[in-house]
Design a protein around this motif. Structure first.
Motif, PDB file in Angstrom:
ATOM      1  N   ALA A 211      -2.803   7.317  11.361  1.00 11.66           N
ATOM      2  CA  ALA A 211      -2.377   6.557  10.183  1.00 11.66           C
ATOM      3  C   ALA A 211      -2.124   7.485   8.996  1.00 11.66           C
ATOM      4  O   ALA A 211      -1.165   7.294   8.232  1.00 11.66           O
ATOM      5  N   GLN A 212      -2.990   8.498   8.858  1.00  9.09           N
ATOM      6  CA  GLN A 212      -2.798   9.437   7.748  1.00  9.09           C
ATOM      7  C   GLN A 212      -1.506  10.232   7.916  1.00  9.09           C
ATOM      8  O   GLN A 212      -0.762  10.441   6.947  1.00  9.09           O
ATOM      9  N   ARG A 213      -1.232  10.671   9.149  1.00 11.61           N
ATOM     10  CA  ARG A 213       0.000  11.423   9.378  1.00 11.61           C
ATOM     11  C   ARG A 213       1.228  10.539   9.110  1.00 11.61           C
ATOM     12  O   ARG A 213       2.208  10.999   8.509  1.00 11.61           O
ATOM     13  N   ALA A 214       1.154   9.283   9.574  1.00  6.63           N
ATOM     14  CA  ALA A 214       2.277   8.379   9.312  1.00  6.63           C
ATOM     15  C   ALA A 214       2.435   8.120   7.821  1.00  6.63           C
ATOM     16  O   ALA A 214       3.559   8.047   7.304  1.00  6.63           O
ATOM     17  N   PHE A 215       1.292   8.001   7.139  1.00  8.68           N
ATOM     18  CA  PHE A 215       1.342   7.757   5.697  1.00  8.68           C
ATOM     19  C   PHE A 215       1.986   8.932   4.972  1.00  8.68           C
ATOM     20  O   PHE A 215       2.840   8.756   4.090  1.00  8.68           O
ATOM     21  N   VAL A 216       1.561  10.145   5.341  1.00 11.81           N
ATOM     22  CA  VAL A 216       2.139  11.329   4.692  1.00 11.81           C
ATOM     23  C   VAL A 216       3.634  11.425   4.993  1.00 11.81           C
ATOM     24  O   VAL A 216       4.451  11.743   4.110  1.00 11.81           O
ATOM     25  N   SER A 217       4.015  11.124   6.241  1.00 16.82           N
ATOM     26  CA  SER A 217       5.427  11.184   6.606  1.00 16.82           C
ATOM     27  C   SER A 217       6.245  10.157   5.813  1.00 16.82           C
ATOM     28  O   SER A 217       7.309  10.473   5.278  1.00 16.82           O
ATOM     29  N   ASP A 218       5.716   8.918   5.737  1.00 11.96           N
ATOM     30  CA  ASP A 218       6.435   7.879   4.997  1.00 11.96           C
ATOM     31  C   ASP A 218       6.506   8.198   3.518  1.00 11.96           C
ATOM     32  O   ASP A 218       7.547   7.987   2.869  1.00 11.96           O
ATOM     33  N   ALA A 219       5.380   8.709   2.963  1.00 13.27           N
ATOM     34  CA  ALA A 219       5.389   9.051   1.542  1.00 13.27           C
ATOM     35  C   ALA A 219       6.393  10.162   1.261  1.00 13.27           C
ATOM     36  O   ALA A 219       7.116  10.130   0.253  1.00 13.27           O
ATOM     37  N   SER A 220       6.439  11.148   2.155  1.00 14.34           N
ATOM     38  CA  SER A 220       7.408  12.230   1.968  1.00 14.34           C
ATOM     39  C   SER A 220       8.840  11.690   2.015  1.00 14.34           C
ATOM     40  O   SER A 220       9.696  12.097   1.222  1.00 14.34           O
TER      41      SER A 220
ATOM     42  N   ALA B 131       2.671  -7.060  10.257  1.00 14.63           N
ATOM     43  CA  ALA B 131       3.172  -5.721   9.920  1.00 14.63           C
ATOM     44  C   ALA B 131       3.629  -5.632   8.472  1.00 14.63           C
ATOM     45  O   ALA B 131       3.700  -4.525   7.925  1.00 14.63           O
ATOM     46  N   ILE B 132       3.929  -6.770   7.838  1.00 13.43           N
ATOM     47  CA  ILE B 132       4.448  -6.743   6.463  1.00 13.43           C
ATOM     48  C   ILE B 132       3.430  -6.151   5.492  1.00 13.43           C
ATOM     49  O   ILE B 132       3.790  -5.666   4.417  1.00 13.43           O
ATOM     50  N   PHE B 133       2.131  -6.160   5.911  1.00 10.96           N
ATOM     51  CA  PHE B 133       1.083  -5.629   5.029  1.00 10.96           C
ATOM     52  C   PHE B 133       0.795  -4.161   5.298  1.00 10.96           C
ATOM     53  O   PHE B 133      -0.076  -3.591   4.646  1.00 10.96           O
ATOM     54  N   ASP B 134       1.499  -3.553   6.254  1.00  9.63           N
ATOM     55  CA  ASP B 134       1.310  -2.122   6.492  1.00  9.63           C
ATOM     56  C   ASP B 134       1.993  -1.322   5.389  1.00  9.63           C
ATOM     57  O   ASP B 134       2.951  -1.780   4.759  1.00  9.63           O
ATOM     58  N   ARG B 135       1.533  -0.111   5.210  1.00 12.20           N
ATOM     59  CA  ARG B 135       2.068   0.740   4.153  1.00 12.20           C
ATOM     60  C   ARG B 135       3.489   1.188   4.486  1.00 12.20           C
ATOM     61  O   ARG B 135       3.768   1.540   5.634  1.00 12.20           O
ATOM     62  N   PHE B 136       4.327   1.136   3.479  1.00 12.90           N
ATOM     63  CA  PHE B 136       5.736   1.532   3.571  1.00 12.90           C
ATOM     64  C   PHE B 136       6.529   0.638   4.533  1.00 12.90           C
ATOM     65  O   PHE B 136       7.547   1.060   5.074  1.00 12.90           O
TER      66      PHE B 136
ATOM     67  N   GLY C 214      11.754  -1.631  -4.002  1.00 11.51           N
ATOM     68  CA  GLY C 214      10.374  -1.677  -3.564  1.00 11.51           C
ATOM     69  C   GLY C 214      10.032  -0.483  -2.683  1.00 11.51           C
ATOM     70  O   GLY C 214      10.864  -0.008  -1.914  1.00 11.51           O
ATOM     71  N   SER C 215       8.780  -0.023  -2.785  1.00 11.48           N
ATOM     72  CA  SER C 215       8.361   1.145  -2.000  1.00 11.48           C
ATOM     73  C   SER C 215       7.710   0.761  -0.684  1.00 11.48           C
ATOM     74  O   SER C 215       7.446   1.634   0.140  1.00 11.48           O
ATOM     75  N   GLY C 216       7.426  -0.512  -0.492  1.00 11.84           N
ATOM     76  CA  GLY C 216       6.719  -0.930   0.709  1.00 11.84           C
ATOM     77  C   GLY C 216       5.223  -0.774   0.599  1.00 11.84           C
ATOM     78  O   GLY C 216       4.514  -0.835   1.613  1.00 11.84           O
TER      79      GLY C 216
ATOM     80  N   ALA D 217       0.635  -3.832   0.820  1.00 14.51           N
ATOM     81  CA  ALA D 217      -0.494  -3.060   1.346  1.00 14.51           C
ATOM     82  C   ALA D 217      -1.607  -2.963   0.306  1.00 14.51           C
ATOM     83  O   ALA D 217      -2.803  -3.056   0.631  1.00 14.51           O
ATOM     84  N   ILE D 218      -1.231  -2.795  -0.963  1.00 13.59           N
ATOM     85  CA  ILE D 218      -2.216  -2.752  -2.047  1.00 13.59           C
ATOM     86  C   ILE D 218      -2.894  -4.112  -2.178  1.00 13.59           C
ATOM     87  O   ILE D 218      -4.115  -4.200  -2.359  1.00 13.59           O
ATOM     88  N   VAL D 219      -2.118  -5.187  -2.050  1.00 12.60           N
ATOM     89  CA  VAL D 219      -2.692  -6.531  -2.152  1.00 12.60           C
ATOM     90  C   VAL D 219      -3.759  -6.732  -1.076  1.00 12.60           C
ATOM     91  O   VAL D 219      -4.880  -7.177  -1.354  1.00 12.60           O
TER      92      VAL D 219
END
Length: 457
Positions: free
Chosen positions: A246-255, A402-407, A420-422, A426-428
């Protein structure tokens, strides 16, 4: 060697060595105490048996002396002594009669009980046999039984009992050594089996690295604590693997999300050698604002993930937050805003709860066609329910989780490029779950898209 150095050397010993050493010391102490108690009890029983036999014999002889006064020598010599030595002493302690020549010279013991009383003692030998242990019983004679102040002595040998005790000590000692060795061997085997399985688990964990995070420790057969340890370790490794993915996917999506505005800003800068015009300035400002929103969302998620963070708990009126959002939406948009808001209050962080409401309303306004409806109500159990509806298409069933997943963004949102950033939903979810609540997406009876939040009071 100092006590500190001894403690240090003890700590560096292996666990197996320490367990075996402690067990050996405890077993040795237990065996020594058990053998000592057994031999002491055995000696006491044998000595009491010999003393009782000598006392009974002294009583019988005293009765015969009373029946045959004036002839003590014949009485003592006629008694079946069965290895015992009998003496009759006068009031001055001189030997006046005896059953065996071994008792003719001097008294067998210095016991002088009163008439009718009995005393006993264990001696290491008698005058004629100084190397054999005896139990000596002395009976004070009444006037009818012998000379005034006389004493009858009965000395019973306990050599056989001593040999029995020595033989039992040797036999039990050898048996104890055999049992002690067997116990240490068994403990060592059990420890070797148990700690060997633990060592295999440890070595397997040591082999798991960042590049082989899919490896798992071997689970031994059985249903003992080590098996449970291996299963728990694998469950933990599964969680770590999922968190790492999840962290790797998060970093990839954020990048990926950061690359788009940065590319736009760099392109404008590279193509504006003479200065950025008004259109370029607006684009740069919009992209910078998008970057700011994205960074703010990332920081918010990082704070939510920090479970050690302390947040204020004050009384928050959720109905007021919804009313403020309804006013903002009416003032800044072209959508029709409907409200069905009841008084609802709970304890929490007003900034976080306002962020929940704001993100839900912003999401609804991006997907609504003409109208948004806000609702809030308190339930009988003290919980608070917030609903945010819009008249756009409901979220497809296969995308409602899946709509609540990050990005994660729906395709129509990407096509319309609403900015929107997606991360909003996820924050909600992260904020609501931190309060022990739930958030789901569903649809109203009229077919509207609905997001429903339930937070316990």
């Amino acid at each position: 060697m100092t006590p500190a150095s001894l403690r240090t050397r003890w700590r560096v010993r292996s666990l197996r060595f320490r367990i075996v050493a402690v067990t050996a010391a405890a077993a040795t102490l237990a065996i020594v105490l058990a053998l000592g108690a057994y031999l002491l009890t055995l000696r006491t029983i044998l000595d009491n048996t010999a003393t009782t036999a000598a006392t009974d014999q002294a009583g019988r002889v005293a009765a015969q002396l009373a029946d045959r006064p004036g002839d003590p020598s014949s009485v003592l010599q006629a008694v079946s002594a069965q290895g015992s030595i009998l003496q009759l002493l006068d009031g001055a302690g001189r030997v006046i009669s005896y059953s065996d020549s071994a008792g003719a010279t001097q008294p067998l013991a210095g016991l002088r009980p009163a008439a009718g009383q009995v005393q006993s003692a264990q001696v290491d030998g008698v005058p004629t046999d100084e190397h054999e242990p005896y139990v000596v019983v002395a009976r004070g004679l009444r006037p009818s039984e012998g000379p005034p102040g006389g004493t009858l002595l009965v000395a019973t040998p306990v050599q056989n009992e001593t040999v029995l005790i020595e033989g039992a000590s040797i036999a039990l000692g050898l048996l104890a050594l055999l049992l002690f060795g067997g116990l240490l061997w068994l403990i060592n085997r059990v420890l070797s089996s148990a700690l060997g399985r633990v060592e295999r688990i440890r070595s397997s964990v040591a082999e798991i690295g960042a590049t082989r995070s899919d490896l798992r420790v071997p689970v031994p057969s059985g249903d003992d604590e080590i098996t449970h340890l291996a299963e728990t370790m694998n469950a933990m490794l599964d969680r770590l693997h999922e968190a790492d993915a999840a962290q790797r996917a998060f970093v990839s999506d954020a990048s990926h999300e950061l690359r788009s505005p940065l590319t736009a800003i760099r392109m404008i800068a590279d193509t504006s050698a003479g200065g950025i015009d008004a259109d370029g300035t607006r684009v740069v400002r919009a992209e910078a604002l998008r970057l700011q929103h994205l960074v703010d969302d990332l920081l918010t998620l990082a704070k939510i993930d920090d479970t050690a963070a302390v947040r204020p708990h004050v009384e928050v009126d959720l109905d007021d937050l919804l009313i403020d959002e309804a006013r903002r939406l009416r003032a800044t948009g072209t959508l029709r805003v409907e409200a069905q808001i009841e008084a609802a209050r709970l304890e929490g962080d007003p900034v976080q709860l306002a962020r929940v409401v704001r993100n839900l309303v912003d999401n609804a306004s991006r997907h609504a066609r003409t109208a948004v409806r806000l609702g809030c109500a308190a339930t009988a159990d003290g919980s608070v329910t917030v609903t945010v509806d819009n008249d756009g298409e409901p979220v497809p069933l296969d995308r409602r989780e899946a709509i609540f997943d990050r990005f994660t963004r729906l395709q129509d949102s990407r096509d319309r490029d609403t900015g929107g950033s997606g991360l909003g939903l996820a924050i909600v979810r992260a904020l609501v779950e931190s309060y022990g609540g739930t958030v789901v997406t569903t649809e109203t009876p009229e077919g509207r898209c609905r997001f429903e939040v339930r937070i316990p009071g």
